[in-house]
Write an enzyme that holds these catalytic residues in place. Structure first.
Site, short mmCIF file in Angstrom:
data_model
loop_
_atom_site.label_atom_id
_atom_site.label_comp_id
_atom_site.label_asym_id
_atom_site.label_seq_id
_atom_site.Cartn_x
_atom_site.Cartn_y
_atom_site.Cartn_z
N ARG A 266 0.89 -1.14 0.06
CA ARG A 266 0.13 -0.08 0.07
C ARG A 266 0.68 1.13 0.06
O ARG A 266 0.53 2.11 -0.64
CB ARG A 266 -0.90 0.30 1.29
CG ARG A 266 -1.60 1.35 1.42
CD ARG A 266 -2.84 1.54 2.16
NE ARG A 266 -2.93 0.49 3.30
CZ ARG A 266 -2.24 0.67 4.44
NH1 ARG A 266 -1.63 1.98 4.80
NH2 ARG A 266 -2.54 -0.15 5.47
N ASP B 292 -4.02 19.49 -14.45
CA ASP B 292 -4.69 18.23 -14.88
C ASP B 292 -4.07 18.25 -16.33
O ASP B 292 -4.67 18.77 -17.18
CB ASP B 292 -6.16 18.03 -15.03
CG ASP B 292 -6.68 16.97 -15.39
OD1 ASP B 292 -5.89 16.04 -15.93
OD2 ASP B 292 -7.63 16.41 -14.71
N LYS C 270 -6.07 7.30 -19.69
CA LYS C 270 -6.37 7.74 -21.00
C LYS C 270 -5.07 7.69 -21.79
O LYS C 270 -4.87 6.37 -22.12
CB LYS C 270 -6.73 9.32 -21.04
CG LYS C 270 -7.83 9.65 -19.75
CD LYS C 270 -9.42 9.16 -20.17
CE LYS C 270 -10.14 9.13 -18.93
NZ LYS C 270 -10.36 10.61 -18.50
N TYR D 288 -13.26 18.49 -15.84
CA TYR D 288 -13.85 17.27 -16.12
C TYR D 288 -14.92 17.03 -15.20
O TYR D 288 -14.84 17.50 -14.08
CB TYR D 288 -12.48 16.28 -15.83
CG TYR D 288 -13.27 14.89 -16.00
CD1 TYR D 288 -13.23 14.27 -16.92
CD2 TYR D 288 -13.19 14.20 -14.54
CE1 TYR D 288 -13.69 12.98 -17.15
CE2 TYR D 288 -13.70 12.68 -14.66
CZ TYR D 288 -14.08 12.11 -15.81
OH TYR D 288 -14.34 10.83 -15.91
C1 LIG Z 1 -10.72 10.95 -17.13
C2 LIG Z 1 -10.40 12.02 -16.54
C3 LIG Z 1 -10.34 12.08 -15.01
C4 LIG Z 1 -10.51 11.20 -14.14
O1 LIG Z 1 -9.78 9.95 -14.31
P1 LIG Z 1 -10.34 8.46 -14.12
O2 LIG Z 1 -9.05 7.80 -14.37
O3 LIG Z 1 -11.51 8.30 -14.96
O4 LIG Z 1 -10.56 8.51 -12.53
C5 LIG Z 1 -9.81 13.59 -14.30
N1 LIG Z 1 -9.49 14.47 -15.41
C6 LIG Z 1 -9.54 14.36 -16.97
C7 LIG Z 1 -9.08 15.71 -17.63
C8 LIG Z 1 -9.95 13.00 -17.33
O5 LIG Z 1 -10.38 13.22 -18.55
#
Ligand SMILES: *Cc1c(COP(=O)(O)O)cnc(C)c1O
Length: 383
Positions: free
Chosen positions: A50, A174, A199, A102
């Site tokens: 962890r 982000d 992604k 998001y």
């Molecule tokens: C998909 C996404 C998230 C969240 O990520 P998860 O892996 O689905 O929890 C946060 N910010 C952006 C810009 C995203 O495209």
């Protein structure tokens, strides 16, 4: 080594030939949850998974090298990464966040604010008043997301980080939509980068994961403490899969960006299309900033269709773009933000962010761009 390695070499070399036990070429997957102590006074480098794990640690080190960060925390999802950064806030602190961030980010910030965990204000970083707003509100954290999703709005990273620094705030970017292949926010002044590795970084749509990458070790230690305390760290298996996907990040993103650019050029002016949002278009607001802070314009674009054609009629007729959430994988996807990715946002906030009902977002995969263009044209013809 005389010179800094390029990103492509960093991902090709990560962990290669460094495993002593059996001379593996590729770094092995360490599934063990716990590790032996030589004696009861000396904690080993890896103790309990962890907290730290060798497989996760290799992915963390590789992502740090790609983003110019000092320390990384791999999390179980992108949302866990975003939420982890919110642990830096106390009830009197203010976080500024993009009004069109998001949907899940919008939701968790709102929910935690309503519980009194901190104050939050949603704003438009592309507005001329953005720098003044950052100065006036005296925030603790400034969260940015560029390009934004789904309208691909561009925030000037240098400008906002400079304004944040002037009032002693930390800037968190982000960087999911650009990926480290196209943009490195820490080089532009940011303190912390978060990713949904689900992604582009994994890129194969088979792992949910996230990462927090810190320039400053003090915040990294604090965030690592919270990650261990709450147990949001990513699994060894997911880390192994994600590193495997990351190996091809640069070639995938280059190809997908080139395909998206070609598609957009061929679709501009189509009678069923009112507007295309793509940073590569010279008419796109923020095109000039994107040209400087990004290495390419990316593989996402969104289209506002004529209101006379229901968007469902278009997306239902696409054969190569699968109707699904998410983005950045090798597969081509289409989504309707108003009913899918951004449904977590209240309708009023969605409208204020300019996310209308006639908008479709396209994530261009590794299919040949000629086939993708033909697919969109036939769907428009039949809709
Ligand atoms: C998909 C996404 C998230 C969240 O990520 P998860 O892996 O689905 O929890 C946060 N910010 C952006 C810009 C995203 O495209």
């Amino acid at each position: 080594m005389l010179r800094k390695l390029s990103a492509q070499t960093i991902v090709a070399q990560a962990g290669i030939g460094q495993s002593a036990a059996h001379q593996d070429v590729v770094a092995p997957l360490h599934l063990s949850t716990n590790y032996l102590w030589d004696n009861s006074n000396e904690k080993p480098a890896f103790d309990y998974s962890r907290t730290t794990n060798p497989t996760r640690s290799l992915l963390e080190k590789t992502l740090c090298e790609l983003e110019g960060a000092d320390q990384a925390i791999l999390t179980a999802s992108g949302m866990a990464a975003v939420d982890l950064t919110l642990s830096l806030l106390t009830p009197n602190d203010l976080i500024l966040a993009p009004h069109d961030c998001y949907g899940g980010t919008h939701r968790i910030i709102r929910a935690r604010m309503e519980r009194g965990h901190f104050n939050a204000q949603f704003m438009d970083y592309t507005a001329p008043s953005a720098v003044d707003e950052v100065r006036k509100t005296n925030p603790r954290l400034v969260l940015i997301e560029t390009p934004s999703n789904p309208l691909l709005r561009i925030t000037d990273i240098r400008k906002i980080t400079k304004a944040a620094k002037a009032v002693g705030a930390l800037t968190i970017a982000d960087n999911t939509l650009a990926s480290p292949a196209l943009q490195n926010p820490i080089d532009l002044g940011c303190d912390i980068v978060v990713h949904s590795t689900t992604k582009f970084i994994n890129g194969h749509s088979d792992v949910i994961g996230g990462a927090v990458l810190c320039k400053n070790t003090a915040q990294a230690e604090e965030l690592a403490w919270w990650a261990n305390a709450t147990g949001v760290t990513g699994s060894a298996f997911d880390s192994y899969m994600t590193l495997r996907g990351l190996r091809t990040l640069n070639v995938r993103v280059q190809q997908q960006s080139a395909s998206a650019g070609a598609l957009v050029n061929d679709l501009v002016g189509h009678p069923a299309i009112e507007k295309i949002h793509y940073p590569g278009l010279e008419t796109h607001p923020g095109h000039d900033i994107a040209s400087v802070q990004q290495r390419a314009f990316g593989s996402l674009f969104s289209i506002e269709f004529s209101p006379t054609i229901p968007v469902a009629a278009i997306s239902d007729r696409l054969a190569l773009f699968s109707p699904a959430q998410s983005l950045g994988g090798f597969e081509s996807l289409v989504s309707c933000p108003a009913t899918m990715t951004h449904v977590g946002m209240p309708p009023a906030a969605r409208n204020a962010a300019g996310i209308g009902d006639h908008l479709l977002r396209f994530s261009v995969g590794l299919d040949h761009p000629d086939d993708l263009l033909a697919d969109i044209l036939q769907a428009l013809e039949r809709a």
